[in-house]
Scaffold this motif. Structure first.
Motif, short mmCIF file in Angstrom:
data_model
loop_
_atom_site.label_atom_id
_atom_site.label_comp_id
_atom_site.label_asym_id
_atom_site.label_seq_id
_atom_site.Cartn_x
_atom_site.Cartn_y
_atom_site.Cartn_z
N GLY A 88 0.82 -1.21 0.00
CA GLY A 88 0.00 0.00 0.00
C GLY A 88 0.85 1.25 0.00
N ALA A 89 1.91 1.27 0.83
CA ALA A 89 2.80 2.43 0.88
C ALA A 89 3.50 2.63 -0.46
N GLY A 90 3.97 1.51 -1.05
CA GLY A 90 4.64 1.62 -2.35
C GLY A 90 3.69 2.10 -3.43
N LEU A 165 -5.28 -7.14 -1.02
CA LEU A 165 -6.01 -6.32 -1.99
C LEU A 165 -6.72 -5.15 -1.32
N THR A 166 -7.26 -5.38 -0.12
CA THR A 166 -7.91 -4.29 0.61
C THR A 166 -6.93 -3.15 0.86
N ASN A 167 -5.71 -3.50 1.27
CA ASN A 167 -4.70 -2.48 1.54
C ASN A 167 -4.30 -1.73 0.28
N VAL A 168 -4.10 -2.44 -0.81
CA VAL A 168 -3.63 -1.80 -2.04
C VAL A 168 -4.72 -0.94 -2.67
N PRO A 261 10.78 -2.72 0.99
CA PRO A 261 11.35 -2.27 2.27
C PRO A 261 10.28 -2.00 3.33
N ALA A 262 9.15 -1.40 2.92
CA ALA A 262 8.08 -1.14 3.88
C ALA A 262 7.50 -2.44 4.43
N SER A 263 7.40 -3.46 3.59
CA SER A 263 6.94 -4.78 4.04
C SER A 263 7.92 -5.38 5.03
N PHE A 264 9.20 -5.23 4.75
CA PHE A 264 10.22 -5.75 5.66
C PHE A 264 10.22 -5.01 6.99
N GLU A 265 9.75 -3.76 6.97
CA GLU A 265 9.63 -3.04 8.23
C GLU A 265 8.65 -3.75 9.15
N PHE A 266 7.55 -4.25 8.59
CA PHE A 266 6.60 -5.00 9.39
C PHE A 266 7.16 -6.38 9.76
N PHE A 267 7.97 -6.93 8.86
CA PHE A 267 8.65 -8.19 9.19
C PHE A 267 9.57 -7.98 10.39
#
Length: 468
Positions: A88-90, A165-168, A261-267
């Motif tokens: 979503g951020a990307g 999909l909801t997020n995107v 990178p934003a996904s890895f932040e949550f990881f």
């Protein structure tokens, strides 16, 4: 001769599409944009976070084992949430930069790329998580609660494509300055969850599975509404259609350059939760994990307004950067940090004053009553955590908006693993302060992480303005 749509000024296009007034807001005064775009997101995310707390309250009625089971599955679930929020951020960053550059067709193409990427990732991720949810929970130290954790996790993870999909799709709306409709669907989803949880958990006798199914059903509803807006009503600024799609490697890189990178932040957040859970089991057993699981939901609830502001900052900063209006970016940073600090300090005071009352919400049943003093103590400690969240969070949002996803990831790596995890280990294990030491380690790491992020972005922006 027909005019090239990519050259149409967004303001002129808005006159043809009144629903896209958010685009004009996005490109206008940054302080006003942050205020107006943030308010619907704050409302929506607070209501949605209320559901998370209500969910924990209903699950707490099943006993501390059920509450701990959710605590052990949370790191896994954060991986999915991280993927959704990261993509979503990307997506929001890439599309808003196109809008700022007055490239409408490029924004449409970017949105279609984002949808296709999301579907592909969903297929890859779902299968292993559904098949091995119980085993992974066991690896995380779930012990006797592993089966409960697996029962809950398998249902949640089967709905991965709905969550992503909801997020995107929501991010596409945010990227064009339309946060009101995001508020509508998030609010409706939360209300559905709040109603469904007690019915499925207790009335239908589904137990912990009922909590998972309530979330899945609400996500189905959200997807239906989003699909209606984009594909049937078609009243969004960004258009999703086959005609808009023109494969570009650079577009994929644009989305994933921030999204991965934003996904890895949550990881990293997930990994940190695993580490904290492990440390708590060592020093105080699974009850300490239950305390952390319940108390951390309150912390997440408290920082939700800050996260909502951060999502708006991504879009507003991206539009300014795409339009080469670099002088707006320090204004965006300073204003978002200022209002974030005001909110954080107010929430700290409220949490401190009402820590016992908040703890009692999670300990209404005989099975969980013994956790009340510890949850209250945890909340009183976390009051010192809140004020240092805005500088770090808004700094990362600025970098995401500018397409600097790796920088944002680096800051979160320092915050979560270098600072928080290390201090929690040192205070809790090495210095022997146990459960309380781990809590204070989280606070100390947050202070250092927030300070580093703010200083880093200030240096970057000074160089950007100097050499523009």
């Amino acid at each position: 001769m027909q005019r090239d749509k990519s050259l149409i000024d967004p303001e002129q296009d808005r006159m043809l599409k009144p629903e896209t007034i958010g685009v004009s807001l996005l490109l206008g005064e940054p302080e006003k944009a942050i205020r107006i775009l943030s308010i619907p997101m704050i409302i929506a995310m607070v209501i949605y976070s209320t559901y998370n707390i209500v969910n924990a309250i209903w699950v707490a009625g099943l006993g501390s084992d059920a509450l701990a089971a959710i605590g052990f599955i949370t790191p896994l679930f954060l991986v999915i949430v991280g993927l959704g929020n990261g993509l979503g951020a990307g997506t929001a960053s890439a599309i808003a930069r196109k809008i700022g550059a007055k490239d409408h067709e490029g924004a449409n193409n970017t949105a279609v790329h984002a949808i296709l990427i999301t579907i592909g990732i969903s297929i890859i991720v779902t299968i292993p998580l559904v098949l091995y949810a119980t085993q992974i929970a066991s690896l995380f130290g779930a012990g006797d609660t592993a089966e409960l954790a697996g029962e809950y996790g398998r249902i949640i993870f089967a709905a991965t494509i709905l969550l992503l999909l909801t997020n995107v799709l929501s991010a596409i709306l945010r990227s064009e300055g339309d946060t009101k409709r995001t508020m509508y669907i998030m609010t409706a989803s939360a209300i559905m969850n709040i109603i469904l949880d007690p019915l499925l958990i207790y009335t239908a006798g589904m137990g912990i599975s009922g909590a998972a199914w309530g979330m899945v059903i609400s996500q189905v509803f959200v997807i239906i509404v989003l699909m209606y807006w984009f594909f049937i009503k078609k009243n969004t600024f960004v258009t999703l259609s086959k005609k808009s799609f023109n494969y570009k490697k650079s577009t994929i890189q644009d989305i994933l350059g921030v999204g991965i990178p934003a996904s890895f932040e949550f990881f990293l957040m997930s990994l940190l939760a695993i580490i904290i859970n492990g440390l708590l089991v060592v020093v105080a057993g699974t009850d300490a994990v239950a305390v952390y699981a319940a108390g951390w939901r309150v912390v997440i609830f408290a920082v939700i307004p800050l996260a909502a502001i951060g999502t708006s900052v991504v879009s507003v900063a991206a539009a300014a950067f795409g339009g080469r209006k670099y002088e707006k970016i320090p204004i965006i940073l300073n204003y978002s940090v200022k209002i974030g600090l005001i909110i954080a300090i107010a929430l700290s005071i409220i949490t401190w004053v009402f820590s016992l009352q908040i703890a009692s919400i999670f300990t209404y049943s005989a099975e969980s009553a013994h956790l009340a003093p510890s949850i209250a103590a945890f909340l009183a400690t976390m009051c010192f955590f809140y004020p240092f969240v805005p500088p770090g969070m808004m700094s990362c949002s600025i970098f995401q908006g500018l397409g600097k996803g790796i920088t944002s990831l680096t800051l979160n790596l320092f915050r979560n693993l270098v600072f928080i995890a290390v201090f929690a280990y040192v205070f809790g294990i090495v210095m022997g302060y146990g459960e309380h030491g781990i809590w204070w380690g989280i606070v100390a790491g947050d202070i250092l992480g927030g300070t580093l992020g703010y200083l880093w972005v200030r240096v970057y922006l000074s160089r950007l303005l100097k050499y523009q």
